[in-house]
Motif scaffolding. Sequence first.
Motif, PDB file in Angstrom:
ATOM      1  N   GLY A  80       0.857  -1.254   0.060  1.00 23.43           N
ATOM      2  CA  GLY A  80      -0.232   0.010   0.072  1.00 23.43           C
ATOM      3  C   GLY A  80       0.806   1.178   0.149  1.00 23.43           C
ATOM      4  N   SER A  81       0.123   2.207  -0.479  1.00 20.65           N
ATOM      5  CA  SER A  81       0.991   3.635  -0.215  1.00 20.65           C
ATOM      6  C   SER A  81       1.102   4.296   0.996  1.00 20.65           C
ATOM      7  N   ARG A  82       2.090   5.256   1.212  1.00 20.53           N
ATOM      8  CA  ARG A  82       2.072   6.059   2.473  1.00 20.53           C
ATOM      9  C   ARG A  82       0.836   6.524   2.905  1.00 20.53           C
ATOM     10  N   PHE A 110      10.498   8.506  -0.839  1.00 22.82           N
ATOM     11  CA  PHE A 110       9.753   7.974  -2.057  1.00 22.82           C
ATOM     12  C   PHE A 110      10.409   6.582  -2.262  1.00 22.82           C
ATOM     13  N   SER A 111       9.467   5.889  -3.273  1.00 22.82           N
ATOM     14  CA  SER A 111       9.996   4.525  -3.534  1.00 22.82           C
ATOM     15  C   SER A 111      11.198   4.162  -4.394  1.00 22.82           C
ATOM     16  N   THR A 112      11.424   5.081  -5.082  1.00 22.84           N
ATOM     17  CA  THR A 112      12.744   5.079  -6.030  1.00 22.84           C
ATOM     18  C   THR A 112      13.318   6.678  -6.043  1.00 22.84           C
ATOM     19  N   GLY A 113      14.634   6.460  -6.572  1.00 20.00           N
ATOM     20  CA  GLY A 113      14.997   8.108  -6.765  1.00 20.00           C
ATOM     21  C   GLY A 113      14.465   8.700  -7.728  1.00 20.00           C
ATOM     22  N   TYR A 114      14.060   7.827  -8.891  1.00 21.76           N
ATOM     23  CA  TYR A 114      13.270   8.510  -9.840  1.00 21.76           C
ATOM     24  C   TYR A 114      12.095   9.208  -9.617  1.00 21.76           C
ATOM     25  N   ARG A 269       1.529  13.397  -6.508  1.00 19.47           N
ATOM     26  CA  ARG A 269       1.412  11.905  -7.221  1.00 19.47           C
ATOM     27  C   ARG A 269       2.183  10.813  -7.096  1.00 19.47           C
ATOM     28  N   PRO A 270       3.494  10.949  -7.584  1.00 23.39           N
ATOM     29  CA  PRO A 270       4.266   9.923  -7.275  1.00 23.39           C
ATOM     30  C   PRO A 270       4.626   9.695  -5.747  1.00 23.39           C
ATOM     31  N   TYR A 271       4.205  10.433  -4.762  1.00 23.65           N
ATOM     32  CA  TYR A 271       4.168   9.849  -3.440  1.00 23.65           C
ATOM     33  C   TYR A 271       2.920   9.110  -3.057  1.00 23.65           C
ATOM     34  N   ALA A 275       3.098   2.005  -4.128  1.00 23.39           N
ATOM     35  CA  ALA A 275       3.182   1.348  -2.894  1.00 23.39           C
ATOM     36  C   ALA A 275       4.638   1.988  -2.268  1.00 23.39           C
ATOM     37  N   SER A 276       4.439   1.947  -1.037  1.00 24.29           N
ATOM     38  CA  SER A 276       5.634   2.572  -0.073  1.00 24.29           C
ATOM     39  C   SER A 276       6.817   1.327  -0.211  1.00 24.29           C
TER      40      SER A 276
END
Length: 399
Positions: A80-82, A110-114, A269-271, A275-276
């Motif tokens: 799930g997301s944060r 965030f889930s990646t550096g990107y 939105r990317p946060y 998923a975290s």
Amino acid sequence: MTLLDKFAPLAELRGALAASGKVPSVATPMDAIHSATEGVIDGRTVLLAGTNNYLGLTFDPECRAAAIKAVDELGTGTTGSRMASGNYAGHRALEREFAEAFGWPAAIVFSTGYQANLGAISALAGQGEFLMVDADSHASIHDACRLSMATTIRFRHNDPENLARRLERLGEEAKKTLVVVESLYSVLGDRAPLTELVEVTRQHGAMIIVDEAHSFGMYGPKGVGICAELGLLDRVDFVVGTFSKSLGGVGGFCVSRHPDFELLRLGSRPYIFTASPPPPVIAAARAALSRLLRGDDLRAQLWKNIGRFNAAVTRLGYRTGSKDPGPVTALVFGERQDAIAHWQGLLDAGIYTNLMVPPATPAGLNIVRISLSAAHTDAQISRMIEAFEQLAARLRPAA
Ligand code: PMP
């Protein structure tokens, strides 16, 4: 014409590269990884000099133990997301630890550096606002601009005067502008004139975000990065980084000296819509961060390796992409064939590096990119130098 036909020129380039050697340089198959500096390609054990494992932490015993413990206690993923089910204690603790490392009040993981670039930049500048971006920025920065509704303006790479002119042209609107730069550029290994860029940004009342993907961990007090090294932490607004290089994992972060930065969680939105990071990823990143903040031993070994290697390639007549030696050494060749021959020659000698050719390079350069690690032993650095001595005797080193 089908939707797939547009990929034909790229397939042609891949074919040409593959034809020049027995292993394609794009997506080189890593059959196994034995350590931070050794892997298996095409059935052969090779020395890895083309990763971003600058501090060699992918196999660090503390990081591995932390990841294993987290899997056992919390499972393999958050699912799930944060904003929903993925806001674990570890994620929040890691954010506090990043903020403390910078002495700043706010940090978001965030889930990646990107996604850190996408999430921070696209949320900070929106409709009616401006992004002023170094032309040679990483793809994640350019993609962040596309995702943002802001007007994007590029300025000449590492050129504070060009930035100043463009900000001047905006007049009062400059105050609604986010300047986006990297501290150390990943392809050529060149450093940004950060002090000047920050000065220009502030003169025009804009804000600045600095991507320290390739410098966090290696520069400045406790390794916190080039902004810290230059004493700019009271003037830079945001720093972005990744776990996928010096921290040896995957994930990204953005820290800020503005407490209100925390509000981005509500509008990025990317946060929000992803998923975290899984618990083992967070646990390994926490262990890696603690390891790199704790002492200078890894940095000292890395810089010793950088000094030895750069002195050798310079002595042999190779042209490097940056005047300042650093974790990334880009050897620049006039002809694509010379770069390919070096890359292939190194692989034949059991050394894996990165081949970078246009259109993936700035200014159409042909590059063999070597990234050094604190985990490279003196003997491994000697092996790399010997390989270059033999190649230089056989091939044309310089452009
Ligand atoms: N910023 C820069 C400057 C990078 O070089 C990279 C990765 N190469 C990223 C961001 C993205 O980081 P990640 O691969 O961890 O998503």
